[in-house]
Scaffold this motif. Structure first.
Motif, PDB file in Angstrom:
ATOM      1  N   LYS A 128       0.836  -1.204   0.000  1.00 19.87           N
ATOM      2  CA  LYS A 128       0.000   0.000   0.000  1.00 19.87           C
ATOM      3  C   LYS A 128       0.871   1.254   0.000  1.00 19.87           C
ATOM      4  N   GLU A 129       1.976   1.224   0.716  1.00 22.22           N
ATOM      5  CA  GLU A 129       2.915   2.348   0.677  1.00 22.22           C
ATOM      6  C   GLU A 129       3.457   2.551  -0.732  1.00 22.22           C
ATOM      7  N   CYS A 130       3.756   1.442  -1.425  1.00 22.20           N
ATOM      8  CA  CYS A 130       4.233   1.530  -2.813  1.00 22.20           C
ATOM      9  C   CYS A 130       3.218   2.247  -3.693  1.00 22.20           C
ATOM     10  N   LEU A 131       1.942   1.930  -3.484  1.00 18.49           N
ATOM     11  CA  LEU A 131       0.889   2.577  -4.269  1.00 18.49           C
ATOM     12  C   LEU A 131       0.942   4.086  -4.101  1.00 18.49           C
ATOM     13  N   TYR A 132       0.983   4.553  -2.872  1.00 15.66           N
ATOM     14  CA  TYR A 132       0.935   6.000  -2.644  1.00 15.66           C
ATOM     15  C   TYR A 132       2.234   6.694  -3.061  1.00 15.66           C
ATOM     16  N   LEU A 133       3.350   5.988  -2.958  1.00 22.55           N
ATOM     17  CA  LEU A 133       4.605   6.563  -3.457  1.00 22.55           C
ATOM     18  C   LEU A 133       4.564   6.707  -4.971  1.00 22.55           C
ATOM     19  N   GLY A 134       3.962   5.728  -5.649  1.00 26.48           N
ATOM     20  CA  GLY A 134       3.786   5.843  -7.093  1.00 26.48           C
ATOM     21  C   GLY A 134       2.876   6.998  -7.453  1.00 26.48           C
ATOM     22  N   ILE A 135       1.778   7.138  -6.714  1.00 26.37           N
ATOM     23  CA  ILE A 135       0.826   8.219  -6.977  1.00 26.37           C
ATOM     24  C   ILE A 135       1.481   9.589  -6.797  1.00 26.37           C
ATOM     25  N   GLU A 136       2.379   9.715  -5.823  1.00 26.43           N
ATOM     26  CA  GLU A 136       3.068  10.986  -5.605  1.00 26.43           C
ATOM     27  C   GLU A 136       3.832  11.450  -6.849  1.00 26.43           C
ATOM     28  N   GLN A 137       4.210  10.501  -7.700  1.00 26.55           N
ATOM     29  CA  GLN A 137       4.976  10.844  -8.901  1.00 26.55           C
ATOM     30  C   GLN A 137       4.086  11.183 -10.095  1.00 26.55           C
ATOM     31  N   ALA A 138       2.773  11.004  -9.950  1.00 23.94           N
ATOM     32  CA  ALA A 138       1.850  11.221 -11.067  1.00 23.94           C
ATOM     33  C   ALA A 138       1.459  12.691 -11.166  1.00 23.94           C
TER      34      ALA A 138
END
Length: 261
Positions: A128-138
């Motif tokens: 879940k942390e990976c998901l939000y870290l990815g979203i931060e880059q969008a």
């Protein structure tokens, strides 16, 4: 071809994603030892249809259900069945799509079934942390590889595998649009992200090796080493400064409360 969405289209996508999130809230209420994945599928199907939506996965390329219900070592595309009965200590990834007002919603969440091991809980939290870290880059001006790099680096730093065979994607009027959104990559590589791009970002992370095998049903992907896998997904719109998250886990979180991942 990548389609940039207007503000009006973004709001329609938010509505379809809200319906999917609400359906997941109903599914979350039912997840418990002794429940079958077919029962969960019926709950989601009936709720979506009763609220004017269309279950997009049902019939897609022959897929036979509303949800993908992937248990333990199953990564994605597990088919709901009366024969799959949830047990204490299992985890289950629920993934589905909804069409409403001509626009698609897509998200996924991995649920604990009762009490799960701390080792497995760490996998869920990290994914879940990976998901939000990815979203931060969008965000506008970043590159597609920045999303994959953020996901991959966080997962691998924790000692986990990052599935390569399945990736995120663009989303809009169609369930799968350009571009592909990999969960691995190099920072600064790939297309430049533009405001109005809508993406489904979905890390699939394994406790052991990243390799997967497709089971005999032709759909279900499981880890080759049969260790657990987790999968979280949200649909987002690329914006200046901060991504706009169109999907929601709010209805799930209302149910889980003290069991929040």
């Amino acid at each position: 071809m990548i389609f940039l969405k207007t503000d009006e289209e973004i709001e329609l996508m938010r509505e379809s994603n809200r319906l999917l999130g609400m359906a997941y809230g109903e599914v979350a209420k039912a997840i418990a030892p002794g429940v079958t994945t077919a029962q969960l599928d019926k709950i989601a199907h009936d709720f979506i249809c009763d609220h004017g939506g269309i279950p997009s996965c049902l019939g897609f390329e022959g897929y036979p259900a509303t949800l993908c219900t992937s248990v333990n070592e199953q990564v994605v595309h597990g088919i709901p069945s009366d024969k799959v009965v949830l047990k204490e200590g299992d985890i289950i990834s629920v993934d589905g799509c909804v069409s409403l007002n001509g626009f698609q919603a897509d998200s996924a969440y991995t649920f604990p079934v009762g009490e799960i091991s701390e080792e497995t809980m760490r996998l869920l939290r990290t994914t879940k942390e990976c998901l939000y870290l990815g979203i931060e880059q969008a965000v506008t001006g970043h590159r597609l590889g920045d999303i994959g790099f953020a996901v991959q680096s966080h997962a691998e730093k924790a000692g986990y595998g990052v599935v390569r065979e399945f990736v995120g994607h663009g989303i809009g009027r169609e369930m799968h649009e350009d571009p592909e959104v990999c969960n691995y990559g190099r920072r600064g590589n790939g297309i430049v992200l533009k405001s109005g791009m809508t993406l489904a970002i979905e890390p699939m992370i394994t406790l052991g090796r990243r390799n997967v095998i497709i089971e005999e049903d032709g759909w279900t992907a499981r880890t080759a080493d049969r260790k657990p896998a987790a999968h979280y997904e949200l649909s987002v719109c690329v914006r200046n400064g901060k991504a706009d998250i169109l999907s929601t886990f709010d209805y799930i979180q209302e149910v889980l409360k003290d069991k929040l991942i």
